[in-house]
Scaffold this active site. Structure first.
Site, PDB file in Angstrom:
ATOM      1  N   ARG A 220       0.913  -1.305  -0.069  1.00  0.00           N
ATOM      2  CA  ARG A 220      -0.135   0.154  -0.138  1.00  0.00           C
ATOM      3  C   ARG A 220       0.918   1.308  -0.093  1.00  0.00           C
ATOM      4  NH1 ARG A 220      -3.086  -2.734   4.620  1.00  0.00           N
ATOM      5  NH2 ARG A 220      -4.673  -3.991   3.462  1.00  0.00           N
TER       6      ARG A 220
ATOM      7  N   PHE B 188     -11.519  -5.246  -5.256  1.00  0.00           N
ATOM      8  CA  PHE B 188     -11.507  -6.158  -4.229  1.00  0.00           C
ATOM      9  C   PHE B 188     -10.973  -5.319  -3.107  1.00  0.00           C
ATOM     10  CE2 PHE B 188     -10.533  -8.577  -8.104  1.00  0.00           C
ATOM     11  CZ  PHE B 188     -11.347  -9.457  -8.025  1.00  0.00           C
TER      12      PHE B 188
ATOM     13  N   ASP C 226     -16.167  -3.633  -4.505  1.00  0.00           N
ATOM     14  CA  ASP C 226     -16.144  -5.035  -3.819  1.00  0.00           C
ATOM     15  C   ASP C 226     -17.371  -5.679  -3.937  1.00  0.00           C
ATOM     16  OD1 ASP C 226     -14.128  -6.181  -1.507  1.00  0.00           O
ATOM     17  OD2 ASP C 226     -16.165  -7.110  -1.774  1.00  0.00           O
ATOM     18  N   SER C 227     -17.571  -6.784  -4.203  1.00  0.00           N
ATOM     19  CA  SER C 227     -18.965  -7.398  -4.501  1.00  0.00           C
ATOM     20  C   SER C 227     -19.725  -7.479  -3.052  1.00  0.00           C
ATOM     21  CB  SER C 227     -18.820  -8.933  -5.030  1.00  0.00           C
ATOM     22  OG  SER C 227     -17.935  -9.664  -4.131  1.00  0.00           O
TER      23      SER C 227
ATOM     24  N   ALA D 217     -16.414  -7.732  -9.808  1.00  0.00           N
ATOM     25  CA  ALA D 217     -15.251  -7.361 -10.427  1.00  0.00           C
ATOM     26  C   ALA D 217     -15.093  -7.550 -11.988  1.00  0.00           C
ATOM     27  CB  ALA D 217     -14.013  -7.830  -9.721  1.00  0.00           C
TER      28      ALA D 217
ATOM     29  N   ASP E 147      -6.892  -7.266  -6.175  1.00  0.00           N
ATOM     30  CA  ASP E 147      -6.212  -7.892  -4.954  1.00  0.00           C
ATOM     31  C   ASP E 147      -7.259  -8.854  -4.838  1.00  0.00           C
ATOM     32  OD1 ASP E 147      -4.709  -8.854  -2.914  1.00  0.00           O
ATOM     33  OD2 ASP E 147      -5.319  -7.154  -1.522  1.00  0.00           O
TER      34      ASP E 147
ATOM     35  N   CYS F 123      -2.960 -14.166  -3.525  1.00  0.00           N
ATOM     36  CA  CYS F 123      -2.592 -14.687  -2.207  1.00  0.00           C
ATOM     37  C   CYS F 123      -2.824 -16.228  -2.062  1.00  0.00           C
ATOM     38  CB  CYS F 123      -3.441 -14.084  -1.195  1.00  0.00           C
ATOM     39  SG  CYS F 123      -5.238 -14.012  -1.299  1.00  0.00           S
TER      40      CYS F 123
HETATM   41  N1  SAH Z   1      -7.408  -5.404  -0.914  1.00  0.00           N
HETATM   42  C1  SAH Z   1      -7.925  -5.828   0.321  1.00  0.00           C
HETATM   43  C2  SAH Z   1      -8.206  -7.510   0.651  1.00  0.00           C
HETATM   44  C3  SAH Z   1      -8.887  -8.160  -0.468  1.00  0.00           C
HETATM   45  S1  SAH Z   1      -9.856  -9.358   0.146  1.00  0.00           S
HETATM   46  C4  SAH Z   1      -7.012  -5.351   1.293  1.00  0.00           C
HETATM   47  O1  SAH Z   1      -6.032  -4.502   0.803  1.00  0.00           O
HETATM   48  O2  SAH Z   1      -7.387  -5.318   2.328  1.00  0.00           O
HETATM   49  C5  SAH Z   1     -10.799 -10.016  -1.288  1.00  0.00           C
HETATM   50  C6  SAH Z   1     -12.121  -9.191  -1.351  1.00  0.00           C
HETATM   51  O3  SAH Z   1     -12.667  -9.430  -2.672  1.00  0.00           O
HETATM   52  C7  SAH Z   1     -13.073  -9.546  -0.223  1.00  0.00           C
HETATM   53  O4  SAH Z   1     -13.477  -8.156   0.516  1.00  0.00           O
HETATM   54  C8  SAH Z   1     -14.391 -10.002  -1.213  1.00  0.00           C
HETATM   55  O5  SAH Z   1     -15.538  -9.432  -0.486  1.00  0.00           O
HETATM   56  C9  SAH Z   1     -13.894  -9.422  -2.350  1.00  0.00           C
HETATM   57  N2  SAH Z   1     -14.628 -10.493  -3.750  1.00  0.00           N
HETATM   58  C10 SAH Z   1     -14.749 -11.684  -3.677  1.00  0.00           C
HETATM   59  N3  SAH Z   1     -15.152 -11.925  -5.043  1.00  0.00           N
HETATM   60  C11 SAH Z   1     -15.353 -10.893  -5.646  1.00  0.00           C
HETATM   61  C12 SAH Z   1     -16.003 -10.473  -6.945  1.00  0.00           C
HETATM   62  N4  SAH Z   1     -16.268 -11.245  -7.864  1.00  0.00           N
HETATM   63  N5  SAH Z   1     -16.094  -9.133  -7.071  1.00  0.00           N
HETATM   64  C13 SAH Z   1     -15.645  -8.090  -6.307  1.00  0.00           C
HETATM   65  N6  SAH Z   1     -15.197  -8.397  -5.085  1.00  0.00           N
HETATM   66  C14 SAH Z   1     -15.161  -9.468  -4.755  1.00  0.00           C
END
Ligand code: SAH
Length: 393
Positions: free
Chosen positions: A211, A227, A249-250, A279, A297, A337
């Site tokens: 970040r 995400f 975010d979804s 996404a 991410d 991850c």
């Molecule tokens: N970038 C964040 C961590 C991401 S965790 C940080 O820095 O803290 C992954 C995230 O993706 C979750 O919040 C989850 O709700 C979201 N997610 C999962 N599938 C998704 C999709 N198809 N579209 C959008 N978001 C999604």
């Protein structure tokens, strides 16, 4: 203590200090007297003692805690926690600007099955093995007793991390102390940490360094944080001087967390907007050239090896969509991850996406997890976070 014997030749990985004993390496059935979560000894086929660890039903039968005849008691946990804290002190992660960090990273801190994140006065403890579940209260006591750590509350959060079949009927809750100030600081930015309802321990401390790097690329750029979860990247982009920041975010809840964290740091700042959307759909529907800096991410696409092929396809598809649409001269931060996906495999998936997009793509940085998520050199599987920063012409 019951001793489990290995098949001939199966002691090799333990002699190289790898902490896992696979069930197929055992030379005999595990006696009925051994229950899941028990401390067992492990011996080579010639009877040589190899180590002690937690027994579990499953493909990893024993997680080695020590390669000697060590008693696994309060004293053992105190020493391991002290060593873990010693490393964090060397990293200077607890300071006036920062009080969120990982204190225990499983095998990376020679405590397989245990994760502890620190948010100021509160430690959030996660057990990934039945043995650590049984040890939770001893560990909590040692955490509170650790000189200089400053932990008063220990929240246990293992409802989703323990094997379902173990029927432990575990509940999330405070082992010591109670709810206190839940605003943590990361590099001078404030984050509301919801360890009660949030994913994992409530916040992803593992993206801290990445970040910071993103902040450097933010001045004047239009940023898309895909995400976003708690909005970590969004808040850093705002501080870095992005001209606009869109978070996606979804999960509706995640979007609310992001909005709250942005407001906490930049009240009434109209540069930020958030969207609760899928996404892939968002990327499909947006125009080309709308964003100069994009973060991808996603959650682990492959939780297990069996899902690997689909996961790689998922990473390729996602990165292709972003590369197709990012503005010329755009910067793409892309991550995986998934522990089951290797650095090479991830890079190959991103490479395929770049080829498919037919744009000129260069690698600027190769990223990984921060130093408070150390990788035990004898357990390379512990390196799970992989990232690339790309320049897309
Ligand atoms: N970038 C964040 C961590 C991401 S965790 C940080 O820095 O803290 C992954 C995230 O993706 C979750 O919040 C989850 O709700 C979201 N997610 C999962 N599938 C998704 C999709 N198809 N579209 C959008 N978001 C999604």
């Amino acid at each position: 203590m019951v001793e489990l014997k290995l098949k001939r030749g199966k002691e090799e990985s333990l002699d190289r200090f790898h902490p896992w004993v696979f069930s197929g390496a055992l030379s005999h059935e595990v006696p009925d007297s051994v229950a899941e979560g028990d401390i067992v000894g492990v011996v080579a086929s010639d009877g040589r003692f190899l180590g002690v660890g937690h027994y579990q039903i499953g493909s990893i039968a024993v997680r080695i805690l020590d390669f000697g005849r060590t008693e696994i008691d309060g004293d053992f946990f105190r020493k391991r926690l002290e060593a873990a804290f010693g490393l964090r002190k060397a990293l200077a992660l607890a300071n006036a600007e920062n009080n969120a960090y990982r204190l225990v990273h499983g095998e990376g801190d020679f405590l397989p099955g245990l994760v502890v994140d620190i948010y100021g006065p509160t430690a959030v403890l996660q057990a990934h093995s039945v043995g650590m579940h049984y040890a939770r209260e001893i560990i909590a006591e040692q955490l509170v007793g650790l000189d200089g750590l400053g932990v008063r509350n220990v929240y246990y959060k293992s409802e989703t991390t323990l094997p379902f079949k173990a029927r432990l009927d575990q509940h999330n809750g405070y082992l010591i102390g109670s709810a206190e100030d839940s605003v943590a600081m990361e590099n001078g930015l404030k984050f509301n940490i919801d360890w009660l309802r949030g994913q994992k321990t409530g916040f992803f401390v593992d993206q801290r360094d990445n970040r910071s790097l993103l902040q450097r690329y933010s001045p004047g750029r239009r940023v898309l944080n895909m995400f976003c979860y708690t909005g970590g990247f969004s808040v850093y982009a705002m501080r870095g001087g992005a001209s606009l920041v869109h978070s996606v975010d979804s999960s509706e809840k995640a979007v609310m967390l992001t909005d709250a964290n942005v407001a906490l740091n930049f009240p009434d700042d109209t540069r930020h907007k958030s969207f609760s959307e899928d996404a892939f759909k968002f990327l499909d529907n947006m125009d080309g050239g709308e964003y100069d800096l994009v973060v991808l991410d996603p959650p682990a696409f492959a939780k297990h090896r069996s899902a690997l092929r689909n996961a790689l396809r998922g990473y390729q598809r996602l990165n292709y969509k972003a590369m197709e649409k990012i503005a010329p001269g755009g910067i793409l931060f892309t991550f995986s991850c998934s522990q089951a996906v290797s650095r090479e495999q991830f890079r190959l998936a991103v490479f395929s996406a770049a080829a498919q997009s037919r744009r000129k793509v260069r690698i600027l940085h190769q990223l990984t997890q921060p130093a408070d998520h150390p990788v035990n050199i004898f357990h390379p599987e512990g390196e799970y976070l992989k990232g690339l920063v790309l320049y897309v012409e």
